[in-house]
Design a protein around this motif. Sequence first.
Motif, PDB file in Angstrom:
ATOM      1  N   UNK A  31      17.803 -83.165 -18.637  1.00 19.76           N
ATOM      2  CA  UNK A  31      16.604 -82.592 -19.252  1.00 19.76           C
ATOM      3  C   UNK A  31      15.600 -82.122 -18.208  1.00 19.76           C
ATOM      4  N   UNK A  32      15.660 -82.675 -17.004  1.00 20.90           N
ATOM      5  CA  UNK A  32      14.764 -82.204 -15.946  1.00 20.90           C
ATOM      6  C   UNK A  32      15.048 -80.736 -15.624  1.00 20.90           C
ATOM      7  N   UNK A  33      16.303 -80.335 -15.765  1.00 18.76           N
ATOM      8  CA  UNK A  33      16.698 -78.957 -15.464  1.00 18.76           C
ATOM      9  C   UNK A  33      16.797 -78.076 -16.716  1.00 18.76           C
ATOM     10  N   UNK A  34      16.342 -78.606 -17.834  1.00 20.74           N
ATOM     11  CA  UNK A  34      16.474 -77.917 -19.116  1.00 20.74           C
ATOM     12  C   UNK A  34      15.376 -76.861 -19.275  1.00 20.74           C
ATOM     13  N   UNK A  35      15.733 -75.731 -19.825  1.00 20.31           N
ATOM     14  CA  UNK A  35      14.747 -74.691 -20.131  1.00 20.31           C
ATOM     15  C   UNK A  35      14.200 -74.965 -21.536  1.00 20.31           C
ATOM     16  N   UNK A  36      13.068 -75.618 -21.591  1.00 18.25           N
ATOM     17  CA  UNK A  36      12.491 -76.030 -22.865  1.00 18.25           C
ATOM     18  C   UNK A  36      12.239 -74.819 -23.769  1.00 18.25           C
ATOM     19  N   UNK A  37      12.476 -75.007 -25.050  1.00 20.49           N
ATOM     20  CA  UNK A  37      12.166 -73.973 -26.045  1.00 20.49           C
ATOM     21  C   UNK A  37      10.944 -74.340 -26.879  1.00 20.49           C
ATOM     22  N   UNK A  38      10.332 -75.489 -26.596  1.00 18.82           N
ATOM     23  CA  UNK A  38       9.271 -76.014 -27.447  1.00 18.82           C
ATOM     24  C   UNK A  38       8.072 -75.070 -27.519  1.00 18.82           C
ATOM     25  N   UNK A  39       7.716 -74.428 -26.424  1.00 13.56           N
ATOM     26  CA  UNK A  39       6.555 -73.536 -26.430  1.00 13.56           C
ATOM     27  C   UNK A  39       6.790 -72.341 -27.345  1.00 13.56           C
TER      28      UNK A  39
END
Length: 418
Positions: free
Chosen positions: A4-12
Amino acid sequence: MDNIKNYSFTVLDRFMKYVTIDTQSDPYSETTPSTEKQKNLGRLLVEELQQMGIADAELDEYGYVYATVPSTTEKDVPVICFCSHMDTSPDCSGAGVVPLIHRNYQKQDLILPDDPAQVLRLKDHPDLRSQMGNDIITASGTTLLGADNKAGLAEIMDAANFLISHPEIKHGTIRLLFTPDEEIGRGVDKVNLEKLGAKYAYTVDGETCGSVENETFSADYALLKVKGVSAHPGFAKGNMESALKIVSEIVSFLPKDRLSPESTSDKEGFIHPVAIRGTVEEASVEFILRDFDEKELVNHERILKAIAEEVLEGYPNSSFTLEVKEQYRNMKLVLDDHPDVIRFAEEAIRRAGLQPKRQSIRGGTDGSRLSFMGLPCPNIFAGEHAFHGKQEWVSVQDMQKAVETIVNIAIVWEELTL
């Protein structure tokens, strides 16, 4: 967790989309959901879940969204649920929300452009002190933002997206539940717990990053009705007893230095009038009674009744009735019997690099009622602040930490279940 540290978050991206959909609930509607427009967001959530590969995602007739993230472990892990609500508060407009991102916050005043009188100042929002360098999202000044609870929705959706795209991560079956009408106290009125099939749950609807809330107010609703005496105003002397004036007098007699939202904090309860309606002949006041100690709720009712009786002594031809209904109870009474639910959440928060903060909610949450319906359900942070008003805000980084915490909760349940 390195993945998850390298994950491209989609939350925004999800959050910025969700807040533009008007989902304000209506306390005076008798339908479920109270406003049909809440289903517009529900349909979008189902579509996005199905695009992730969650085939069983569905929106039911009452506006509830159900979905499953399948288990990836051979262990017999209790089914857990993550829950957020889709509606926004009727206290402030949620139509035409224009979300703004204030990048790299440096403790400056944040002036909301569509109403420059709306200014987020550090002295008024002390939680901004921990946001140095973060990206703050607000509305443009004429509406609420809707972080309560669309931050929670976006976080659960992003966590589901992460888990679906990383099947190597071990976790049990996870159920997702998105509810309508939480803001008007009806969030779980029509929930199908048998269909949900979870043993434990977490609402994602809290404030400060790192917080987990295991205690709420206990809450009652009170309706005081006064029947006065109507007369033609030109010939009213000695005859008229205005119900409107009587209920106004009762409200004016309420304590001002205690037992009111304006004068209480921490675990102090209150008696709060929320609506007055009526005519000269009949008028009513709606109250909410709140306290962490259920016994004190009974005392609040006695105080309210005593004030009404005292006021009515001056109106011999008028009368009143007081009807009190239970709304929800302090979920700590249930959660104390299920310590792992809190313990696992606090471990998940630590794994996200945060110090867990156990807090009480001066309010309610779907988790209150779910807990008493047999689904123990504390509340974890979503990062939302100053909710129900035009200065509502959330930070991108806090939302990302919430996503990480949700993922960690799923992992911790798998790891620590014997």
